[in-house]
Scaffold this motif. Structure first.
Motif, PDB file in Angstrom:
ATOM      1  N   ARG A   1      94.227  55.627  46.481  1.00  7.33           N
ATOM      2  CA  ARG A   1      93.432  54.391  46.337  1.00  7.33           C
ATOM      3  C   ARG A   1      93.905  53.590  45.133  1.00  7.33           C
ATOM      4  O   ARG A   1      94.032  52.365  45.191  1.00  7.33           O
ATOM      5  CB  ARG A   1      91.952  54.734  46.194  1.00  7.33           C
ATOM      6  N   GLU A   2      94.165  54.277  44.028  1.00  9.78           N
ATOM      7  CA  GLU A   2      94.641  53.572  42.830  1.00  9.78           C
ATOM      8  C   GLU A   2      96.004  52.943  43.083  1.00  9.78           C
ATOM      9  O   GLU A   2      96.261  51.793  42.692  1.00  9.78           O
ATOM     10  CB  GLU A   2      94.717  54.530  41.645  1.00  9.78           C
TER      11      GLU A   2
ATOM     12  N   ARG B   1      92.154  59.877  45.752  1.00 10.43           N
ATOM     13  CA  ARG B   1      91.845  59.039  44.580  1.00 10.43           C
ATOM     14  C   ARG B   1      93.096  58.342  44.070  1.00 10.43           C
ATOM     15  O   ARG B   1      93.085  57.132  43.815  1.00 10.43           O
ATOM     16  CB  ARG B   1      91.236  59.894  43.457  1.00 10.43           C
TER      17      ARG B   1
END
Length: 316
Positions: A165-166, A162
């Motif tokens: 991805r950010e 996560r």
């Protein structure tokens, strides 16, 4: 480069005497080494006592690849990936992650090292967003890794994916140093659009140079003035460039590392003044949040020391 000893199964023989220094229980390196040479010798020594499938990953791999690193403590652990069926190893100097499948590896300087994308995913499990963007920017700029490889790893739903991805939404391979990345992130987090590595020309179209950052919609340049800018050759080139800029419509603002960390407000004021808008505390708060969660700040460093099981005394 330090030669890598042949890997042996089982415990490394105990070595005694003034010619060897103890790194950990049963792990020794030749005495008299320091800096990068000492560090690489330690990795080679650990490789001897770890299972043959062990892979160096995370920040350890990032350093081996020569990526830009956030400020690391001297006692940062060595990051290792193991298959979940491997023998249990508990060493305070190691931070070990276990994987349901044997970790992939490439050989680098005689050591098993995680591929860049896997190493950065491992970093995403430990670091803040700002630290991770610096690492990704360097991998892209140095052409050690690709965005496509990172996107594949980030889509897998594994721990750290996560944040990875950010981070990919913030990264830009045009950055030429870690501090240029921080300068860009300062502006972007505060809602100010900037364009990295812009070619600058005078009114006659003559090329002046390339700017670290151009504040979008203005003629204001925001640049990082690092140690390289004080070298005689670079200093002369910079002065010629400054002279050309002085006769152009561009305004150059140069900042050093301590200002990027401590004087973000002053840097942003130069940008918002050029844009003709006010700067509020709410604008800069997102940057403070990023900074405080990173190794570039004391709070972020203390948080990560705690996560890595390091003593508070070293952080002082």
């Amino acid at each position: 480069m330090t030669a890598t000893p042949k890997r042996r199964r089982g415990r490394q023989p105990r070595r005694r005497g003034a010619t060897w220094e103890r790194v950990g229980n049963g792990v020794y390196v030749p005495s008299g080494l320091d800096g990068d040479e000492r560090w690489r010798a330690e990795l080679a020594a650990w490789a001897e006592v770890l299972p043959p499938s062990a892979t160096f990953t995370g920040l350890t791999a990032a350093r081996l690849y020569g990526l830009w690193l956030p400020p690391l403590p001297d006692d940062v652990p060595t990051f290792v990936a193991l298959h979940e069926t491997s023998v249990r190893i508990r060493r305070p100097q190691l931070r070990i992650t276990r994987h349901p499948r044997p970790p992939g590896a490439v050989e680098l300087d005689g050591l098993r090292v995680a591929p860049v994308a896997e190493a950065l995913l491992a970093c995403a499990r430990d670091l803040g967003l700002l630290d991770l963007v610096v690492l990704i920017d360097s991998a892209l700029h140095l052409e050690i890794g690709t965005r496509a490889d990172l996107e594949v790893v980030a889509a897998a739903g594994r721990p750290g994916a996560r944040l990875l991805r950010e981070a990919l939404t913030w990264c830009d391979g045009r950055s030429e140093s870690a501090w240029e990345t921080l300068l860009r992130m300062l502006h972007r987090a505060s809602g100010i659009d900037v364009e990295p590595q812009v070619d600058i020309h005078d009114e006659r179209g003559v090329f002046i140079g390339r700017a670290d950052l151009l504040v979008t919609g203005t003629r204001t340049l925001q640049e990082y003035d690092g140690a390289d800018h004080r070298k005689p050759g670079q200093y002369r080139r910079d002065r010629r460039r400054d002279g050309a800029l002085a006769t152009s419509a561009y305004v150059r603002q140069g900042w050093v590392a301590s200002q990027v960390i401590h004087d973000g407000w002053l840097i942003l004021r130069a940008a918002t003044d050029a844009l003709g808008r006010d700067l509020t505390v709410d604008d800069i708060r997102p940057w403070w949040k990023l900074l405080d969660a990173s190794l570039f700040s004391k709070p972020g460093s203390a948080t990560m020391r705690h996560a890595w099981g390091l003593s508070e005394a070293e952080a002082a």
